[in-house]
Scaffold this active site. Structure first.
Site, PDB file in Angstrom:
ATOM      1  N   LYS A   3       0.843  -1.199   0.000  1.00  0.00           N
ATOM      2  CA  LYS A   3       0.000   0.000   0.000  1.00  0.00           C
ATOM      3  C   LYS A   3       0.878   1.249   0.000  1.00  0.00           C
ATOM      4  CE  LYS A   3      -4.114   1.755   2.470  1.00  0.00           C
ATOM      5  NZ  LYS A   3      -4.976   1.560   3.653  1.00  0.00           N
ATOM      6  N   SER A  60     -10.003   2.129   2.744  1.00  0.00           N
ATOM      7  CA  SER A  60      -9.095   2.839   1.875  1.00  0.00           C
ATOM      8  C   SER A  60      -8.207   1.932   1.021  1.00  0.00           C
ATOM      9  CB  SER A  60      -8.201   3.765   2.708  1.00  0.00           C
ATOM     10  OG  SER A  60      -7.326   3.016   3.533  1.00  0.00           O
ATOM     11  N   SER A  91     -10.069  -0.389   6.853  1.00  0.00           N
ATOM     12  CA  SER A  91      -9.471  -0.212   5.523  1.00  0.00           C
ATOM     13  C   SER A  91      -8.817  -1.461   4.939  1.00  0.00           C
ATOM     14  CB  SER A  91      -8.435   0.921   5.540  1.00  0.00           C
ATOM     15  OG  SER A  91      -9.090   2.160   5.553  1.00  0.00           O
TER      16      SER A  91
END
Lengths: 98, 499
Positions: free
Chosen positions: B79, B154, B178
């Site tokens: 990420k 997210s 997330s």
């Protein structure tokens, strides 16, 4: 009723160092008012006898040995800066000229 | 087809037996990324050369007979809120466009030590603020199950990458769901470990008392292997747990739920949950009961305040964390016209560099922390946190693990909730309590909702430090479901048509 006025949004944005446009002020004021209204429920849910939890798994005084270890070089630390001079971060004037 | 449909554990075994090389796997993975990413937008940066160089290196070490870790040679996606030396790191924000960090996050360091080639950095809502990736400054990622829908947020970059075979495993971060929400809506497995199980050093902070890094995978064993690879105490993160939580890989080999007490959280079922979600959830529970688990009902009344408390605590912490983006040490600098002071430069930079959701939360957080409101808002929210911990402690007296659907609905349409922050925040109703309390949570796919044929996730929660329980129950349920379907979850996924 919520107390989020456009003036308050402007003030908070100033504290947070964010320029905001008039359109943003209007939009944020109404959206934040909704959120603040909803969090009023939080106030109603608690009382003075309940302890506050700041950290999910409490830990205190976590130390490591005070020994020298590798760290960023000056050049590495400055590598992301918009501007630097003589090994330092360079910024605009701190005080207004007038 | 090629190796891209293989799971990380399958690839690990094939590498160990020298059936394939890491270069072959990595190249196949990169080819698939080049084919799919222009459409799905899972990756913000693809690191072709770096990944192949790392793959070559691990192949050479293996040829020399060097002892390697279980995941050595298995490529991974990271990420974009984890710092990576020499690789652009933006956290999905314009304010960090072009930033090349001079240091690695501890998790990245561990990935390198495990010799896993890094395929690239995955898309995310700006600074991880969002549930859809629509707040990314670089456009949303698409859900591989239906390209009109969100892959969750997210961490929608990581979830869509893993669900579309652009990576077998990925790293996510979870502040309010997330990792788990994107997992639920893409049919993947996502785990938020116990707070502190994985070092946060080098994770671009959102809510420091809530953030936790964890694995995204296509099955429970892969997630377990990845959690083992990235956890452990770290001198660079004073909140990292000093003790080991044991082997998740071992836990994921569990094959029995006999006598396991599973608590259904009363407040997170029924009303407000999509019918197809509830149906698949109930079916999963029935399978567990048929295998000897016992279901008990538990009540967590304070969960009703969780979202409201979260949306005070998280913006408050974010507003202080994001103060570091000041145009001085890294990131964007915007010079306003005329003779500007440093303060005006900061304000102009932050106006230009931050998106609307980030500004909204910084302003909300500044409000929650301002004098006169601090006790009423931030202070009260911290007390709700105590209530939630107490509810969970009580529930865990009756049950070994707790369960609920991961999210009220399946993947929603892109744009559907963009103008309504409150509706967007409601997606996280089942995931947020774990972050507030610091306990571990896993989202596991339990099939497709009847009405829309989209993935449904079930969430298991365990007490702090008992992450192994999640892998034990997850492994069994996964096997029960696969036996029932006579295939794996991803075999239901539609063929992706790009171009």
């Amino acid at each position: 009723m919520s107390e989020i006025t456009p003036e308050l949004v402007r003030h908070l944005a100033g504290l947070a160092r964010i320029e905001v446009t008039d359109a943003e002020v209007a939009q944020f004021a109404s959206q934040l008012a909704l959120i603040v209204d909803s969090v009023a429920t939080v106030k109603a849910a608690v009382n003075d006898d309940i302890k506050a939890t700041s950290h999910p798994i409490p830990m205190a005084n976590v130390f490591r040995e005070d020994v020298v270890r590798p760290s960023l070089t000056q050049a590495e630390a400055l590598s992301g800066a918009a501007e630097s001079e003589s090994g330092r971060f360079k910024v605009s004037a701190i005080l207004d000229a007038d | 087809m090629s190796f891209v449909n293989k799971s990380a554990s399958e690839l690990s075994a094939m590498l160990a037996s020298k059936e394939i090389s890491s270069v072959e796997i990595t190249q196949a993975q990169l080819d698939n990324i080049d084919r799919l990413n222009p459409k799905i937008n899972s990756y913000l940066t693809v690191t072709h050369e770096i990944a192949l160089a790392q793959a070559k290196e691990v192949d050479e070490l293996r040829a020399k007979g060097e002892k390697l870790s279980a995941l050595a040679g298995v490529p991974i996606a990271v990420k974009d809120n984890l710092t990576t030396i020499g690789i652009e790191t933006t956290a999905g924000s314009k304010i960090l466009k072009g930033w090349i960090p001079p240091y690695n996050a501890t998790v990245v360091q561990k990935i390198l030590a495990n010799r896993m080639p890094i395929l690239g950095k995955t898309n995310m809502d700006e600074f991880a603020m969002g549930s859809s990736t629509e707040n990314s400054a670089y456009g949303p990622s698409l859900n591989p199950w239906d390209l009109k829908r969100t892959p969750g947020g997210s961490g929608g970059g990581s979830s869509s990458a893993v669900a579309s075979m652009q990576a077998a495993i990925a790293i996510g971060s979870d502040t309010g769901g997330s990792i788990r929400f994107p997992a639920a809506v893409t049919g993947t497995v996502g785990v938020k470990p116990t707070y502190g199980a994985v070092s946060r050093y080098g994770l671009i902070a959102l809510g420091s008392s809530l953030d936790q890094i964890g694995p995204v995978a296509r099955n429970v064993m892969d997630a377990a292997m990845l959690q083992d690879a990235i956890s452990g105490p770290d001198a660079m993160d004073a909140t990292s747990l000093p003790e080991s939580l044991g082997s998740m890989t071992e836990a994921a080999k569990n094959d029995s739920v006999k006598g396991l007490k599973i608590g259904i959280i009363k407040e997170l079922t029924g009303e407000g949950f999509q019918a197809g979600v509830s149906e698949r959830f109930q079916e999963a529970l029935d399978l567990l009961v048929a295998s000897g688990a016992e279901i008990v009902e538990v009540s967590c009344p304070s969960f009703q305040y969780a979202i409201a408390a979260y949306y005070l605590i998280q913006p408050a912490e974010a507003s202080s964390n994001l103060a570091r983006f000041d145009s001085v040490r890294f990131g964007l600098r915007v010079m306003p016209e005329g003779a500007a002071t440093v303060e005006k430069v900061m304000a102009a930079t932050r106006e230009e560099g931050f998106g609307p959701e980030v500004k909204r939360r910084i302003i909300l957080g500044t409000y929650a922390l301002s004098s006169g409101y601090y006790d009423a808002y931030y202070g009260s929210a911290q007390k709700v946190r105590t209530l939630i911990q107490a509810d969970l402690a009580k529930a865990f007296e009756k049950a070994n693990v707790l369960v609920s659907p991961t999210a009220p609905t399946t993947a929603f349409l892109l744009g559907e909730k963009q103008e309504d922050p409150l509706a967007m925040y409601l997606n996280d109703i089942a995931t947020i309590p774990a972050n507030l309390a610091g306990v571990p949570g896993m989202s596991l796919p339990v099939g497709l909702a009847k009405e829309d044929n989209l993935p449904v996730g079930a969430q298991f929660l365990a007490p702090a430090r008992e992450d192994a329980r999640l892998y034990k129950v997850g492994a069994v349920l996964e096997k029960l479901l696969e036996n029932k379907w006579s295939k794996k979850m991803m075999d239901f996924a539609p063929e992706l048509r790009v171009n």
